[in-house]
Design a protein around this motif. Structure first.
Motif, PDB file in Angstrom:
ATOM      1  N   PHE A  91       0.808  -1.272   0.062  1.00 39.79           N
ATOM      2  CA  PHE A  91      -0.126   0.045  -0.002  1.00 39.79           C
ATOM      3  C   PHE A  91       0.821   1.233   0.101  1.00 39.79           C
ATOM      4  N   SER A  92       0.402   2.355   0.126  1.00 44.46           N
ATOM      5  CA  SER A  92       1.128   3.581   0.104  1.00 44.46           C
ATOM      6  C   SER A  92       1.299   3.988   1.267  1.00 44.46           C
ATOM      7  N   PHE A  93       1.467   3.425   2.418  1.00 44.46           N
ATOM      8  CA  PHE A  93       1.678   3.941   3.747  1.00 44.46           C
ATOM      9  C   PHE A  93       3.260   3.807   3.885  1.00 44.46           C
ATOM     10  N   THR A  94       3.783   4.991   4.646  1.00 46.58           N
ATOM     11  CA  THR A  94       5.194   4.977   4.757  1.00 46.58           C
ATOM     12  C   THR A  94       5.385   4.241   6.388  1.00 46.58           C
ATOM     13  N   GLU A  95       4.533   4.046   7.175  1.00 47.37           N
ATOM     14  CA  GLU A  95       4.646   3.333   8.204  1.00 47.37           C
ATOM     15  C   GLU A  95       3.166   2.769   8.657  1.00 47.37           C
ATOM     16  N   PRO A  96       2.971   1.596   9.242  1.00 42.16           N
ATOM     17  CA  PRO A  96       1.604   1.288   9.448  1.00 42.16           C
ATOM     18  C   PRO A  96       0.922   2.054  10.373  1.00 42.16           C
ATOM     19  N   PRO A 178      -4.431   7.588  -0.972  1.00 39.14           N
ATOM     20  CA  PRO A 178      -3.531   7.093  -1.956  1.00 39.14           C
ATOM     21  C   PRO A 178      -3.294   5.440  -2.146  1.00 39.14           C
ATOM     22  N   LEU A 179      -3.194   5.159  -3.158  1.00 32.79           N
ATOM     23  CA  LEU A 179      -3.029   3.699  -3.620  1.00 32.79           C
ATOM     24  C   LEU A 179      -1.865   3.444  -4.267  1.00 32.79           C
ATOM     25  N   LEU A 180      -0.980   2.670  -3.980  1.00 30.59           N
ATOM     26  CA  LEU A 180       0.218   2.245  -4.669  1.00 30.59           C
ATOM     27  C   LEU A 180      -0.143   1.107  -5.706  1.00 30.59           C
ATOM     28  N   ILE A 181       0.114   1.335  -6.775  1.00 31.03           N
ATOM     29  CA  ILE A 181      -0.263   0.460  -7.845  1.00 31.03           C
ATOM     30  C   ILE A 181       1.253  -0.158  -8.492  1.00 31.03           C
ATOM     31  N   GLY A 227      -3.810  10.281 -10.844  1.00 29.99           N
ATOM     32  CA  GLY A 227      -2.227  10.464 -10.827  1.00 29.99           C
ATOM     33  C   GLY A 227      -1.689  11.557 -10.568  1.00 29.99           C
ATOM     34  N   LYS A 228      -2.375  12.582 -11.234  1.00 31.11           N
ATOM     35  CA  LYS A 228      -1.927  14.186 -11.147  1.00 31.11           C
ATOM     36  C   LYS A 228      -2.317  14.466  -9.931  1.00 31.11           C
ATOM     37  N   ASN A 229      -3.552  13.954  -9.259  1.00 32.48           N
ATOM     38  CA  ASN A 229      -3.997  14.286  -7.937  1.00 32.48           C
ATOM     39  C   ASN A 229      -3.338  13.610  -6.916  1.00 32.48           C
ATOM     40  N   GLU A 230      -2.299  12.792  -7.261  1.00 33.40           N
ATOM     41  CA  GLU A 230      -1.474  11.944  -6.196  1.00 33.40           C
ATOM     42  C   GLU A 230      -2.410  10.997  -5.301  1.00 33.40           C
ATOM     43  N   ILE A 231      -3.101  10.639  -5.929  1.00 35.14           N
ATOM     44  CA  ILE A 231      -4.301   9.507  -5.534  1.00 35.14           C
ATOM     45  C   ILE A 231      -3.586   7.970  -5.894  1.00 35.14           C
ATOM     46  N   LEU A 232      -3.363   7.858  -7.310  1.00 35.00           N
ATOM     47  CA  LEU A 232      -2.549   6.608  -7.892  1.00 35.00           C
ATOM     48  C   LEU A 232      -1.218   7.039  -7.861  1.00 35.00           C
ATOM     49  N   ASP A 233      -0.492   6.174  -6.977  1.00 36.15           N
ATOM     50  CA  ASP A 233       1.144   5.970  -7.200  1.00 36.15           C
ATOM     51  C   ASP A 233       1.324   4.853  -8.218  1.00 36.15           C
ATOM     52  N   ASN A 234       1.243   5.154  -9.544  1.00 37.58           N
ATOM     53  CA  ASN A 234       1.211   4.073 -10.393  1.00 37.58           C
ATOM     54  C   ASN A 234       2.578   3.706 -10.901  1.00 37.58           C
ATOM     55  N   GLN A 239      -2.467   1.937 -19.016  1.00 35.84           N
ATOM     56  CA  GLN A 239      -3.568   1.053 -19.442  1.00 35.84           C
ATOM     57  C   GLN A 239      -3.538  -0.167 -18.576  1.00 35.84           C
ATOM     58  N   ASP A 240      -2.359  -0.365 -18.201  1.00 31.09           N
ATOM     59  CA  ASP A 240      -2.382  -1.733 -17.508  1.00 31.09           C
ATOM     60  C   ASP A 240      -3.145  -1.384 -16.133  1.00 31.09           C
ATOM     61  N   ALA A 241      -3.202  -0.293 -15.409  1.00 31.42           N
ATOM     62  CA  ALA A 241      -3.906   0.187 -14.374  1.00 31.42           C
ATOM     63  C   ALA A 241      -5.443   0.064 -14.532  1.00 31.42           C
ATOM     64  N   VAL A 242      -5.995   0.537 -15.736  1.00 33.28           N
ATOM     65  CA  VAL A 242      -7.027   0.368 -16.136  1.00 33.28           C
ATOM     66  C   VAL A 242      -7.750  -1.108 -16.145  1.00 33.28           C
ATOM     67  N   GLN A 243      -6.720  -2.064 -16.872  1.00 29.79           N
ATOM     68  CA  GLN A 243      -7.244  -3.331 -16.977  1.00 29.79           C
ATOM     69  C   GLN A 243      -7.094  -4.094 -15.614  1.00 29.79           C
ATOM     70  N   LEU A 244      -6.420  -3.809 -14.641  1.00 30.68           N
ATOM     71  CA  LEU A 244      -6.327  -4.171 -13.345  1.00 30.68           C
ATOM     72  C   LEU A 244      -7.844  -4.262 -12.591  1.00 30.68           C
ATOM     73  N   PHE A 245      -8.351  -3.008 -12.742  1.00 25.55           N
ATOM     74  CA  PHE A 245      -9.486  -2.914 -12.048  1.00 25.55           C
ATOM     75  C   PHE A 245     -10.581  -3.382 -12.760  1.00 25.55           C
ATOM     76  N   LYS A 246     -10.532  -3.537 -14.062  1.00 29.05           N
ATOM     77  CA  LYS A 246     -11.729  -4.119 -14.848  1.00 29.05           C
ATOM     78  C   LYS A 246     -11.438  -5.526 -14.464  1.00 29.05           C
ATOM     79  N   ASN A 247     -10.564  -5.954 -14.274  1.00 25.24           N
ATOM     80  CA  ASN A 247     -10.458  -7.704 -14.063  1.00 25.24           C
ATOM     81  C   ASN A 247     -10.559  -8.044 -12.577  1.00 25.24           C
ATOM     82  N   LEU A 248     -10.284  -7.248 -11.696  1.00 27.58           N
ATOM     83  CA  LEU A 248     -10.309  -7.571 -10.337  1.00 27.58           C
ATOM     84  C   LEU A 248     -11.604  -8.340  -9.713  1.00 27.58           C
ATOM     85  N   HIS A 249     -12.833  -7.577 -10.097  1.00 29.53           N
ATOM     86  CA  HIS A 249     -14.174  -7.888  -9.818  1.00 29.53           C
ATOM     87  C   HIS A 249     -14.856  -8.863 -10.890  1.00 29.53           C
TER      88      HIS A 249
END
Length: 315
Positions: A91-96, A178-181, A227-234, A239-249
């Motif tokens: 995840f995008s945590f620097t510490e738990p 934020p979410l690290l991908i 990504g520009k809003n620093e929510i996705l740390d991709n 395009q791989d990030a798009v496919q990741l969430f399309k396939n997850l569920h």
């Protein structure tokens, strides 16, 4: 392959001891050897992250706890904290973030621990999550994609939270932790979602999160906006990030959608008169640089014509 009882117990003990020692070394609870391949070869820890999260590879948590209690010393961190410390890189945590261990009970295995950690750290839980039918249609309110939300004037804001599941909407601002991908992100989510799908009476929290993110990210442009809003740390291709969430569920079933009221509030905001007009204006006249240039030129000509008319009338 079949094992005798003694062979199976031996496998559990060896694997359990390896996992506990790995957690201790990662948290610097015990010294690492200089030539330890796990920590001296950059690829090995990623492989371990992948293998340790697979449901088919799990050592029961009760086995890990008993082995840990037989080998722990007075200065040792609790086993739960050691495990979280190891998987924090997913995840995008620097510490738990601080965890309420009294809320994390009846742990089945590592994926269950990570899921319980995130759910128990969530600050705001919907009192009445949206019920859906078996096919996910009853009361279903999908979230518009990020591009459509920006066109409607909605802003995205990165917020620091104890859990990635804490997504809120306040006065035209969608607040998302934020979410690290990275390469292991799909493995972590897919196995936790599989656990939610297969375990009785398990809340569809990560499944709901995957659905919401899939709604927000339809195209690479949507991923770029987050990504520009620093929510996705991709760390992947957009395009791989798009496919990741399309396939997850894909092919999942869920009885409760935990972002139903959030999606409904966002959709209602977008349907208000000004956001709707703004979205149409942006989509029709400002969607490309040339459209922006021609629209601006037309407005300037209109203003100059109006000024000339007023000047002529005054003369």
């Amino acid at each position: 392959m079949s094992y005798s009882s003694d062979e199976f117990v031996k496998i559990l003990v060896i694997d359990g001891c390896f996992i506990i020692e790995l957690f201790r070394k990662e948290a610097n609870q015990v010294p690492r050897e200089d030539n330890d391949p796990i920590f001296s070869m950059s690829c090995l820890q990623q492989f371990l992250d992948h293998d340790l999260i697979l449901l088919e590879n799990q050592v029961p948590w009760v086995v890990l706890e008993r082995l840990f209690n037989k080998t722990k010393e007075e200065h040792d961190m609790p086993l739960i904290e050691l495990a979280i410390e190891f998987f924090i890189s997913a995840f995008s945590f620097t510490e738990p973030p601080p965890m309420n261990q009294t809320m994390i009970k009846d742990i089945k295995h590592i994926p269950d621990l990570i899921r319980k950690w995130m759910v128990s750290s969530t600050e705001q839980v919907e009192e009445s999550p949206g019920l859906v039918s078996f096919r996910g249609e009853k009361g279903w309110q999908p979230m518009p994609c990020a591009t459509s939300l920006v066109e409607a004037g909605i802003k995205f804001r990165r917020v620091e939270s104890k859990s990635i599941l804490d997504i809120k909407f306040n006065d035209g601002v969608l607040e998302i932790p934020p979410l690290l991908i990275q390469d292991t992100t799909e493995t972590v989510f897919r196995n936790i979602i599989s656990f939610e799908q297969c375990y009785p009476n398990c809340e569809d929290r990560f499944t709901s999160y995957a659905i919401l993110m899939d709604n927000l990210i339809n195209t690479a442009k949507d991923a770029d906006i987050l990504g520009k809003n620093e929510i996705l740390d991709n760390w992947l291709n957009p395009q791989d990030a798009v496919q990741l969430f399309k396939n997850l569920h894909h092919n999942t079933c869920y009885n409760e959608y935990y972002y139903q009221s959030l999606s409904r509030d966002v959709s209602r905001y977008c349907q208000r008169r000004w956001p709707r007009w703004r979205a149409a204006l942006v989509r029709n006249y400002f969607n490309t640089p040339w459209a922006l240039f021609s629209t601006s030129a037309a407005v300037m000509i209109l203003i100059l014509t109006l000024l000339q008319t007023v000047y002529s009338m005054k003369r």
